[in-house]
Design an enzyme around this catalytic site. Sequence first.
Site, mmCIF file in Angstrom:
data_model
loop_
_atom_site.group_PDB
_atom_site.id
_atom_site.type_symbol
_atom_site.label_atom_id
_atom_site.label_comp_id
_atom_site.label_asym_id
_atom_site.label_seq_id
_atom_site.Cartn_x
_atom_site.Cartn_y
_atom_site.Cartn_z
ATOM 1 N N LYS A 185 40.460 39.330 22.182
ATOM 2 C CA LYS A 185 41.473 38.258 22.268
ATOM 3 C C LYS A 185 41.001 37.281 23.335
ATOM 4 O O LYS A 185 41.145 37.523 24.535
ATOM 5 C CB LYS A 185 42.826 38.870 22.658
ATOM 6 N N GLY A 238 40.360 38.365 34.304
ATOM 7 C CA GLY A 238 41.299 37.258 34.486
ATOM 8 C C GLY A 238 42.047 37.408 35.793
ATOM 9 O O GLY A 238 41.519 37.974 36.759
ATOM 10 N N SER A 239 43.281 36.932 35.826
ATOM 11 C CA SER A 239 44.023 36.875 37.091
ATOM 12 C C SER A 239 44.639 38.235 37.434
ATOM 13 O O SER A 239 44.972 39.021 36.545
ATOM 14 C CB SER A 239 45.126 35.828 36.983
ATOM 15 N N THR A 242 48.091 38.883 35.647
ATOM 16 C CA THR A 242 47.981 39.292 34.249
ATOM 17 C C THR A 242 47.371 40.690 34.160
ATOM 18 O O THR A 242 47.796 41.506 33.323
ATOM 19 C CB THR A 242 47.145 38.259 33.468
ATOM 20 N N GLY A 243 46.420 40.992 35.034
ATOM 21 C CA GLY A 243 45.817 42.329 35.056
ATOM 22 C C GLY A 243 46.874 43.402 35.294
ATOM 23 O O GLY A 243 46.860 44.457 34.650
ATOM 24 N N GLU A 260 38.715 43.260 35.832
ATOM 25 C CA GLU A 260 37.882 42.381 36.650
ATOM 26 C C GLU A 260 38.751 41.187 37.002
ATOM 27 O O GLU A 260 39.044 40.360 36.154
ATOM 28 C CB GLU A 260 36.637 41.992 35.842
ATOM 29 N N CYS A 294 34.895 33.868 38.852
ATOM 30 C CA CYS A 294 35.521 34.944 39.630
ATOM 31 C C CYS A 294 34.691 35.271 40.860
ATOM 32 O O CYS A 294 35.224 35.635 41.900
ATOM 33 C CB CYS A 294 35.731 36.174 38.766
ATOM 34 N N GLU A 393 42.611 33.053 45.897
ATOM 35 C CA GLU A 393 41.614 32.542 44.955
ATOM 36 C C GLU A 393 42.121 31.202 44.413
ATOM 37 O O GLU A 393 43.175 31.134 43.777
ATOM 38 C CB GLU A 393 41.420 33.529 43.804
#
Length: 491
Positions: A185, A238-239, A242-243, A260, A294, A393
Amino acid sequence: MAENLSRVVAQDKDFLNIVNGRHVAASSHETIAVVCPSDGVAFATIPACNEHDVDRAARAAREAFDHGPWSRMPAFERGRLLTRLGRLIEQRGDELAALESRDTGKPVRQGRADVAAAIRYYEFYGGAADKIHGDTIPFLEGYTALTLREPHGVVAGIIPWNYPLQIMARVVGAALAMGNTLVVKPAEDASLSTIRIGELALEAGFPDGVLNVITGYGRQAGAALSAHPGIDYVTFTGSPATGTAIQQAAAGNNRGVTMELGGKSPQIVFADADIGQALPVLVNAIIQNGGQTCSAGSRILIEHSIYDDVAAAISERFDRLVAGPHDADLDLGSMINPAQKGRVENYVRSAEAAGIEIIARGSVHADAPVNGFYVAPVLFGSVDPLASIAREEIFGPVLTLFAFGDEQEAIKLANQTEYGLVAGVWTRDGARQHRVAKRVRAGQVYVNAYGAGGGVELPFGGFKKSGHGREKGFEALYDMSATKTIVFRHD
Ligand code: NAD
């Protein structure tokens, strides 16, 4: 096998999912406009998938895992298919680089580098597929014990928008080499190259259902995928927010995850460093992909005695940096979307309001389209390590400089964020190189170099809030498989 594989993608407007070897629209027929970040103009659409589409893709991957030829295929044949996919990507390199840069706003030069890295992933994992194996274990008299490395089953790969080609390649390479099947996705902001790779995989000869690509919004398609009971393992880049949501969803099914989640990576510059060698690397580590990386080197810690000189040299380079359209191939492109541009600008505004000094600023090219999502690179000097721009970040071309007194302070500052992805150490002192590399909490440490996640052979992943599990290299193959122990009694 897929229909319409001869389509020329450059002329495509309406991209489709790849599910079970077929091009398919979303079941709702809803689409998402694909906007070029360089000019803000929509030029294509992708399907907006919902939970029904996710279910269809997860079932296709399950069928391919349980009943397809995939699970019975020798490892070297899986590897051969991955290598063949790499060759097809090489043949379509120009097209893919152009597509990636148009979709993400990155300079075409960076798009080409992404294609080259993607090819390396497919070569590496193509070659590795039949070289990973279990062990025999000394056990009790009268027994033989051994381990096998078995695939998890159906893996979900949730991909971000910053490096779709590369991140898809590391996920696909490791997961398929181990014999899993996949549902990928991509991010709603940059899906096109991942669909194209799904098409090329069919052309390479991957069996139907082994590699499925479905597009859609994270909160809809992504959330449904991470919570789907037919998914055996989830890998996400990703962020952190969301992780966390994905881990919670996967925990509902007690499934494993690789996460990650970004970084605030430091580079430590000691007074004895080769500054001439360091300078271009220090600047590039934050400018690459407009800082939307990242592993961007977003903090530079400089020993007091050389701080003024190094800050001046970096400033001189920063002042000359120019952002512009992807096809102009300048120092950097645009941000991915208006929200990301706004987020970066907010960080810059609040830091300025808090009294942190901007010591250099690049520019946006005068001819850049006014509706593009451009941000001029910004360099902040003498930053307070507790300021938000020092800890959070930003994911943009914003570089922060700090001064330190001695090695102890440098290590303390380097570790003073919640992240721990990559670090750089610049010194000629061999003993210090080892001491500092060991004490910095980061998944990768470079000495007299900095690779923003570079090197497909090198295990990559985070400490602390940067995540867990490892991608790239052989380590990813362990994450993408489970150990089965078999014990034979023969006395
Ligand atoms: P995100 O983490 O929300 O999106 C990454 C992927 O997750 C996309 O495919 C998205 O569709 C999907 N997703 C979003 N919500 C989901 C959910 N609830 N369940 C399952 N999947 C979901 O990233 P973003 O919102 O596009 O960017 C926000 C910030 O994330 C950026 O400003 C940046 O700081 C960070 N980021 C980090 C990386 C990285 O490589 N570490 C990449 C992209 C973004």
